[in-house]
Motif scaffolding. Structure first.
Motif, short mmCIF file in Angstrom:
data_model
loop_
_atom_site.label_atom_id
_atom_site.label_comp_id
_atom_site.label_asym_id
_atom_site.label_seq_id
_atom_site.Cartn_x
_atom_site.Cartn_y
_atom_site.Cartn_z
N ALA A 73 0.83 -1.21 0.00
CA ALA A 73 0.00 0.00 0.00
C ALA A 73 0.86 1.26 0.00
CB ALA A 73 -0.92 -0.01 1.22
N HIS A 74 0.50 2.21 -0.86
CA HIS A 74 1.18 3.51 -0.84
C HIS A 74 0.18 4.65 -1.02
CE1 HIS A 74 1.24 4.49 -5.25
NE2 HIS A 74 1.06 3.19 -5.33
N GLY A 75 -1.08 4.41 -0.68
CA GLY A 75 -2.05 5.48 -0.61
C GLY A 75 -2.96 5.67 -1.80
N LEU A 76 -2.77 4.90 -2.87
CA LEU A 76 -3.68 4.94 -4.02
C LEU A 76 -4.40 3.60 -4.11
CD1 LEU A 76 -1.61 6.55 -6.94
CD2 LEU A 76 -3.00 7.68 -5.21
N SER A 77 -5.70 3.63 -4.27
CA SER A 77 -6.45 2.38 -4.38
C SER A 77 -5.93 1.54 -5.54
CB SER A 77 -7.94 2.66 -4.56
OG SER A 77 -8.19 3.43 -5.72
N PHE A 78 -5.72 0.27 -5.29
CA PHE A 78 -5.32 -0.76 -6.26
C PHE A 78 -3.86 -0.67 -6.71
CE2 PHE A 78 -9.95 -0.30 -6.87
CZ PHE A 78 -10.35 -1.59 -6.56
N SER A 79 -3.16 0.41 -6.43
CA SER A 79 -1.81 0.64 -6.93
C SER A 79 -0.75 0.05 -6.01
CB SER A 79 -1.58 2.14 -7.09
OG SER A 79 -0.29 2.43 -7.56
N VAL A 80 0.38 -0.35 -6.58
CA VAL A 80 1.57 -0.71 -5.82
C VAL A 80 2.77 0.00 -6.43
CG1 VAL A 80 0.74 -2.97 -5.02
CG2 VAL A 80 1.95 -2.81 -7.22
N ARG A 81 3.84 0.10 -5.67
CA ARG A 81 5.04 0.73 -6.20
C ARG A 81 5.65 -0.13 -7.32
NH1 ARG A 81 6.14 5.24 -3.61
NH2 ARG A 81 5.43 5.53 -1.46
N ASN A 108 4.87 -3.05 -14.25
CA ASN A 108 4.81 -2.00 -13.27
C ASN A 108 3.36 -1.75 -12.84
OD1 ASN A 108 4.89 0.50 -11.98
ND2 ASN A 108 5.50 1.63 -13.81
N GLY A 109 3.07 -1.89 -11.54
CA GLY A 109 1.71 -1.68 -11.05
C GLY A 109 1.49 -0.34 -10.40
N TYR A 110 2.34 0.63 -10.73
CA TYR A 110 2.31 1.96 -10.12
C TYR A 110 1.34 2.82 -10.93
CZ TYR A 110 4.62 6.02 -7.83
OH TYR A 110 4.95 7.13 -7.09
N LEU A 111 0.18 3.13 -10.36
CA LEU A 111 -0.91 3.74 -11.10
C LEU A 111 -0.94 5.25 -10.99
CD1 LEU A 111 -3.74 1.16 -10.27
CD2 LEU A 111 -2.04 1.11 -12.12
N VAL A 112 0.15 5.85 -10.55
CA VAL A 112 0.22 7.30 -10.44
C VAL A 112 -0.10 8.02 -11.75
CG1 VAL A 112 1.86 9.21 -10.10
CG2 VAL A 112 1.66 7.41 -8.39
N PRO A 113 0.30 7.49 -12.93
CA PRO A 113 -0.08 8.19 -14.17
C PRO A 113 -1.59 8.35 -14.33
CG PRO A 113 1.70 6.65 -14.62
CD PRO A 113 1.26 6.39 -13.20
N TRP A 114 -2.37 7.42 -13.82
CA TRP A 114 -3.83 7.60 -13.85
C TRP A 114 -4.23 8.75 -12.95
CZ3 TRP A 114 -5.94 1.87 -13.20
CH2 TRP A 114 -5.48 1.10 -14.28
N ALA A 115 -3.67 8.77 -11.73
CA ALA A 115 -4.00 9.81 -10.76
C ALA A 115 -3.65 11.20 -11.30
CB ALA A 115 -3.28 9.55 -9.44
N GLN A 116 -2.54 11.27 -12.03
CA GLN A 116 -2.10 12.56 -12.58
C GLN A 116 -3.02 13.06 -13.68
OE1 GLN A 116 1.93 11.16 -13.48
NE2 GLN A 116 2.75 12.66 -12.04
N GLN A 117 -3.85 12.19 -14.21
CA GLN A 117 -4.81 12.58 -15.25
C GLN A 117 -6.20 12.87 -14.70
OE1 GLN A 117 -4.39 10.26 -19.12
NE2 GLN A 117 -3.20 8.96 -17.74
#
Length: 225
Positions: A73-81, A108-117
């Protein structure tokens, strides 16, 4: 104020942040962290709100409980580093993404690019004791994240709410379906993916809803670089 929120969220959630239950929740978390390992790390507690400011929210993807195994867990639902193996729900999401839009599952399961959109990747409960799923259920987080959902519902422009599974679907009571769009299906977990998540084409449905409301599509590709 019980918590320090990033970006424009303190203003948006000003009334919620004054509620007494948040001080109780903060005390509970301090006690938990003093006795147990708690995920995500405190620095990642509000990552969803940090990566996606209120004014940028176009999609709300609701999870339930953070991953409870080490380093996930790193604070985004479903995402991992990036270096973390994909949990089963995330593997199923990538399988459906491939079937839906043709994108090969990334390493890579890091979903930050979705969050940034503009995809607010919010869990209903923001913390969990290590290796004990739902251990922080009914401690106050649900009340707080319901407040986040209600705030997003107040946005003047249409938002796509993504509700996977019966737990998430209960949040429909906070959503004005005359203004916003709901994309719902079974949950991507192994227990339910074959009962209505696979084949639901959520990613193309979200993009269709965005197009119909005059908004840019989300680029769902996750790169391995």
């Amino acid at each position: 104020m019980a918590f320090s929120l990033p970006n424009d969220w303190p203003h948006v959630l000003e009334a919620e942040l004054k509620q007494p239950y948040l001080q109780e929740l903060k005390m509970f978390l301090e006690e938990e962290r003093s006795r147990h390992v708690v995920y995500p790390p405190e620095s990642d507690l509000f990552s969803a709100l940090e990566w996606t400011p209120y004014q940028q929210v176009r999609v709300l993807l609701l999870g339930q409980d953070p991953y409870h195994n080490d380093g996930q867990a790193h604070g985004l639902s479903f995402s991992v580093r990036p270096e973390v193996a994909h949990p089963p729900s995330l593997r199923n999401m990538f399988k459906e993404l491939q079937d839906d839009l043709g994108y090969a599952p990334p390493k890579n399961g890091y979903l930050v690019p979705w969050a940034q959109q503009g995809v607010l990747m919010l869990n209903a409960v923001l913390t969990v004791r290590a290796h004990q799923p739902n251990s922080h259920k009914n401690k106050g987080w649900e009340r707080f994240t319901d407040g986040v959902i209600r705030a997003v519902n107040e946005k003047s422009e249409p938002v796509v709410f993504v509700l996977w599974g019966n737990y998430a679907k209960k949040k429909k009571k906070w959503i004005d379906t005359g203004k916003h769009i709901i994309v719902e299906s079974a949950h991507p977990s192994p227990l339910s993916a074959k009962r209505g998540f696979f084949g639901s084409r959520p990613f193309s449905r979200i993009n269709q809803a965005l197009r119909e409301t005059g908004q840019p599509e989300v680029d769902w590709r996750i790169t391995d670089s």
